[in-house]
Structure formats: C-alpha cells, structure tokens
Design an enzyme around this catalytic site. Sequence first.
Site, PDB file in Angstrom:
ATOM      1  N   ALA A   1      15.286  51.021  37.909  1.00 54.86           N
ATOM      2  CA  ALA A   1      15.434  51.176  36.462  1.00 54.86           C
ATOM      3  C   ALA A   1      16.863  51.572  36.134  1.00 54.86           C
ATOM      4  O   ALA A   1      17.220  52.744  36.139  1.00 54.86           O
ATOM      5  CB  ALA A   1      14.464  52.241  35.960  1.00 54.86           C
TER       6      ALA A   1
ATOM      7  N   TYR B   1      25.005  60.236  33.629  1.00 58.91           N
ATOM      8  CA  TYR B   1      23.933  59.238  33.587  1.00 58.91           C
ATOM      9  C   TYR B   1      24.509  57.830  33.697  1.00 58.91           C
ATOM     10  O   TYR B   1      24.166  57.072  34.611  1.00 58.91           O
ATOM     11  CB  TYR B   1      23.160  59.413  32.280  1.00 58.91           C
ATOM     12  CG  TYR B   1      21.912  58.571  32.175  1.00 58.91           C
ATOM     13  CD1 TYR B   1      20.810  58.814  32.989  1.00 58.91           C
ATOM     14  CD2 TYR B   1      21.820  57.542  31.239  1.00 58.91           C
ATOM     15  CE1 TYR B   1      19.653  58.052  32.875  1.00 58.91           C
ATOM     16  CE2 TYR B   1      20.660  56.785  31.119  1.00 58.91           C
ATOM     17  CZ  TYR B   1      19.581  57.037  31.940  1.00 58.91           C
ATOM     18  OH  TYR B   1      18.438  56.282  31.825  1.00 58.91           O
TER      19      TYR B   1
ATOM     20  N   THR C   1      13.305  52.631  24.675  1.00 60.02           N
ATOM     21  CA  THR C   1      11.867  52.386  24.787  1.00 60.02           C
ATOM     22  C   THR C   1      11.137  53.590  24.203  1.00 60.02           C
ATOM     23  O   THR C   1      11.626  54.705  24.306  1.00 60.02           O
ATOM     24  CB  THR C   1      11.495  52.189  26.269  1.00 60.02           C
ATOM     25  OG1 THR C   1      12.252  51.085  26.776  1.00 60.02           O
ATOM     26  CG2 THR C   1      10.023  51.898  26.473  1.00 60.02           C
TER      27      THR C   1
ATOM     28  N   ASN D   1      18.208  56.864  49.068  1.00 64.21           N
ATOM     29  CA  ASN D   1      16.999  57.173  49.854  1.00 64.21           C
ATOM     30  C   ASN D   1      15.901  56.129  49.623  1.00 64.21           C
ATOM     31  O   ASN D   1      15.200  55.734  50.554  1.00 64.21           O
ATOM     32  CB  ASN D   1      16.486  58.575  49.511  1.00 64.21           C
ATOM     33  CG  ASN D   1      17.412  59.656  50.057  1.00 64.21           C
ATOM     34  OD1 ASN D   1      18.116  59.444  51.047  1.00 64.21           O
ATOM     35  ND2 ASN D   1      17.428  60.816  49.407  1.00 64.21           N
TER      36      ASN D   1
ATOM     37  N   ARG E   1      14.997  62.671  21.835  1.00 61.75           N
ATOM     38  CA  ARG E   1      15.324  61.320  21.397  1.00 61.75           C
ATOM     39  C   ARG E   1      14.763  61.023  20.009  1.00 61.75           C
ATOM     40  O   ARG E   1      13.899  61.724  19.500  1.00 61.75           O
ATOM     41  CB  ARG E   1      14.867  60.300  22.429  1.00 61.75           C
ATOM     42  CG  ARG E   1      15.972  60.149  23.474  1.00 61.75           C
ATOM     43  CD  ARG E   1      15.650  59.178  24.525  1.00 61.75           C
ATOM     44  NE  ARG E   1      14.645  59.723  25.420  1.00 61.75           N
ATOM     45  CZ  ARG E   1      14.333  59.172  26.574  1.00 61.75           C
ATOM     46  NH1 ARG E   1      14.938  58.097  26.969  1.00 61.75           N
ATOM     47  NH2 ARG E   1      13.418  59.715  27.331  1.00 61.75           N
TER      48      ARG E   1
ATOM     49  N   GLY F   1       9.196  64.924  34.119  1.00 58.54           N
ATOM     50  CA  GLY F   1       7.833  64.379  34.129  1.00 58.54           C
ATOM     51  C   GLY F   1       6.818  65.508  34.009  1.00 58.54           C
ATOM     52  O   GLY F   1       7.140  66.680  34.233  1.00 58.54           O
TER      53      GLY F   1
ATOM     54  N   LEU G   1      12.096  54.783  39.260  1.00 61.56           N
ATOM     55  CA  LEU G   1      12.303  55.165  37.857  1.00 61.56           C
ATOM     56  C   LEU G   1      12.751  56.613  37.721  1.00 61.56           C
ATOM     57  O   LEU G   1      12.895  57.107  36.604  1.00 61.56           O
ATOM     58  CB  LEU G   1      10.981  54.996  37.080  1.00 61.56           C
ATOM     59  CG  LEU G   1      10.682  53.650  36.414  1.00 61.56           C
ATOM     60  CD1 LEU G   1      10.716  52.506  37.399  1.00 61.56           C
ATOM     61  CD2 LEU G   1       9.313  53.682  35.740  1.00 61.56           C
TER      62      LEU G   1
ATOM     63  N   GLY H   1       6.557  60.528  34.588  1.00 59.33           N
ATOM     64  CA  GLY H   1       7.360  60.494  33.362  1.00 59.33           C
ATOM     65  C   GLY H   1       6.741  59.574  32.326  1.00 59.33           C
ATOM     66  O   GLY H   1       5.653  59.029  32.525  1.00 59.33           O
ATOM     67  N   PHE H   2       7.460  59.395  31.253  1.00 55.55           N
ATOM     68  CA  PHE H   2       6.955  58.609  30.135  1.00 55.55           C
ATOM     69  C   PHE H   2       6.679  57.155  30.555  1.00 55.55           C
ATOM     70  O   PHE H   2       5.520  56.703  30.561  1.00 55.55           O
ATOM     71  CB  PHE H   2       7.971  58.729  28.983  1.00 55.55           C
ATOM     72  CG  PHE H   2       7.963  57.607  27.997  1.00 55.55           C
ATOM     73  CD1 PHE H   2       6.775  57.225  27.383  1.00 55.55           C
ATOM     74  CD2 PHE H   2       9.141  56.946  27.666  1.00 55.55           C
ATOM     75  CE1 PHE H   2       6.763  56.184  26.463  1.00 55.55           C
ATOM     76  CE2 PHE H   2       9.138  55.918  26.748  1.00 55.55           C
ATOM     77  CZ  PHE H   2       7.949  55.524  26.157  1.00 55.55           C
TER      78      PHE H   2
HETATM   79  N1  UDP Z   1      19.381  60.317  16.636  1.00 54.79           N
HETATM   80  C1  UDP Z   1      19.182  60.791  15.341  1.00 54.79           C
HETATM   81  N2  UDP Z   1      18.356  61.847  15.160  1.00 54.79           N
HETATM   82  C2  UDP Z   1      17.688  62.438  16.181  1.00 54.79           C
HETATM   83  C3  UDP Z   1      17.866  61.954  17.497  1.00 54.79           C
HETATM   84  C4  UDP Z   1      18.729  60.883  17.687  1.00 54.79           C
HETATM   85  O1  UDP Z   1      19.766  60.267  14.373  1.00 54.79           O
HETATM   86  O2  UDP Z   1      16.933  63.397  15.922  1.00 54.79           O
HETATM   87  C5  UDP Z   1      20.258  59.140  16.840  1.00 54.79           C
HETATM   88  C6  UDP Z   1      21.277  59.298  17.949  1.00 54.79           C
HETATM   89  O3  UDP Z   1      22.464  59.905  17.470  1.00 54.79           O
HETATM   90  C7  UDP Z   1      21.485  57.854  18.379  1.00 54.79           C
HETATM   91  C8  UDP Z   1      20.132  57.189  18.124  1.00 54.79           C
HETATM   92  O4  UDP Z   1      19.445  58.067  17.218  1.00 54.79           O
HETATM   93  O5  UDP Z   1      22.446  57.218  17.578  1.00 54.79           O
HETATM   94  C9  UDP Z   1      19.312  57.033  19.388  1.00 54.79           C
HETATM   95  O6  UDP Z   1      19.331  58.251  20.058  1.00 54.79           O
HETATM   96  P1  UDP Z   1      18.439  58.598  21.320  1.00 54.79           P
HETATM   97  O7  UDP Z   1      18.804  59.983  21.739  1.00 54.79           O
HETATM   98  O8  UDP Z   1      17.020  58.333  21.003  1.00 54.79           O
HETATM   99  O9  UDP Z   1      18.845  57.544  22.438  1.00 54.79           O
HETATM  100  P2  UDP Z   1      20.229  56.884  22.913  1.00 54.79           P
HETATM  101  O10 UDP Z   1      20.138  55.465  22.484  1.00 54.79           O
HETATM  102  O11 UDP Z   1      21.386  57.585  22.241  1.00 54.79           O
HETATM  103  O12 UDP Z   1      20.228  57.041  24.381  1.00 54.79           O
END
Ligand code: UDP
Length: 306
Positions: free
Chosen positions: A112, A143, A173, A97, A184, A36, A71, A10-11
Amino acid sequence: MKCVVTGGAGFIGSHLCERLLVEGHSVLCVDNLGSGKKWNVKRLMREEGFRFLKHDIRVPFNTEVEWIFDLASRASPVDFERFPVEIAMTNSLGTFNMLELARKRGARLVFASTSEVYGDPEEHPQKESYWGHVNPNGVRSCYDESKRFAEALIFSHKRKLGTDAGVVRIFNTYGPRMRKDDGRVVPNFITQALTGRPLSVYGDGKQTRSFCYVDDLVDGLMRMMGSEETGPVNLGSPVEFGILEVAKVVQKLAGTGSKIVFGPLPKDDPVRRRPDITKAKRVLKWQPKVSLEDGLKRTMAWFREN
Ligand code: UDP
C-alpha cells in the site's frame, strides 16, 4: 490462499480481512495496534480462517504464506507529527521484512503506497508516470519519503531477487471504522456534524481531494493481488471535490444545523489531488462504483451506531 494482512486491524486492513474471509481465504492479521484497533476485527475472531497476531513488522516474523498485503503504517496527517520515526521505519524496515518474507516463502506481496508520493503535485491529475513534488524533510516527509523509499526497495528487490510484488498508490479513502480522532477530513466532518458542532474547514476549503469508498478500494487491492502487475497503479476516485463542497454535503446529510468555520491550513497541505486511473481501468479492470453521497451516508450511519 494463506494470507497475511499487515495493518489488518486498521481501517482499510479490517475491511480487507473481512473480504478475504468471505472469499474463503485464511487470514493472519498482523498489527501492533498503534493506530489499528482490535475492536475492528473482533467479529472476525470467531471465524475459523482468521488469526490475529499483535506484532510490529519492524521486527521480522515468519509464517507460511502465499499472499501478503502490506498495509501497516499510520497514515493520518495528525500522526505525522506525533510518530514520525515509527512511520518512517515501518515503511522502510517493515517493508523490507515483508519483502524478505515474500521472497523466502515464494509469496506475492501487494504494498500500500500512497498518493502522498506525488507530494504537492505540479501535474494534474496524477498519472503513475509523474515523479512527484515532495518536500524531503518537511512534516509530511516521514510518510511521503518512506513510502517512496518503500517503492524503490520493492522494485530493487524484484529486479535483483525476483520477488513477486505489486505496488498500489492509494488516494483518499473513507468509510466505516475510520477512527473518529483520526484527524482526517471525513471523520472530522461527520463527528462534528453528528454532535452539532461546527465543521472545521482548513484554509478557504478550495483545496481538492477525491474520495474513494473503502469497499471499492478493497476491490482494487484484491484485483491487484490477483494480477501479475508490478505497478505502481493508482487506486482512488477520479471525481474531485473541493473540501468546502464536502463540508456542505456532510452538513446537508446530517441535518443537524452545524455551521462551517474556517481555520488555518496545515503545513505542506497539497492544493489539488486526483488520480488518473486509466491504468487501473486497463490492467485491473477496476474503477470505483460508490458515489460520494452514498458512501458518506453509509459512513455516517456507522458513526451514528458506533
Ligand atoms: N481538512 C479540513 N478539515 C479537517 C480535516 C482536514 O479542511 O477537519 C482538509 C485538509 O487540510 C486537507 C483535506 O481536508 O486539505 C484532506 O485532509 P486529510 O487529513 O483528510 O487527508 P490528506 O489528503 O491531507 O492526507
């Protein structure tokens, strides 16, 4: 040391495998390639100390090991709706496990965990002593709650069976090798900006996150493994940014003239998030070094090339 890295393709996992090899350890990278990618560790396949095992940690496996970095888990909010049961089981059964493997082999395990254990926090910034504000059955619960359960399991295992384990809570991250379809914010903004499309800010963009560059995070994981700490210890950047601000930095760095568009805010999206890293500074002598702008530049360069 003989190391196992679950989620090693993965990342974050792939950067960790690389660092372990550089420091002369041997690495068994275990990944079911759910999120991954073998491509992430392709370069490492040629290294003598590196082995790859395509395996799902929900099924036990056995190997000689001294250090286990656990992780494995999809971690992107877009996957929470697509793979909720897999995520819940990887963090519960999968963690069990790995704990059993650690106990049987006398290995140390570093797990993690995540800032998501704080949910939509009522305390700001978040200290490890804060118990969190989590919806137990919302879309993120597969999650959040499975990571919380994993922490409970690890502490129980340690108390009852003496297993050597440590828990880190990883905050947002970013860096090279994030999936561009990961959903993300950083990969979204970067791929949008590099292709001249509008940057998709959800909500009004006033919600905040703090972003840690992957090399800094890996350094924190190494320090946790090398310590005798059980934790939990927050690992993340203490510098908080509004999401709209991040969009503007990416817009400027890309220089492609992308606009910013506003869309709906996802359900249960936390409003604010920033770690208190006093504990990490104290017990691990750790704090991030790379600024957001520098990290975004490096990440963007990688996305351009790849
Ligand atoms: N977000 C955004 N535009 C995108 C993707 C995410 O504005 O294209 C916002 C999302 O609503 C959140 C923040 O960015 O408030 C971080 O989102 P991410 O999914 O990266 O991670 P999170 O912290 O929510 O797990």
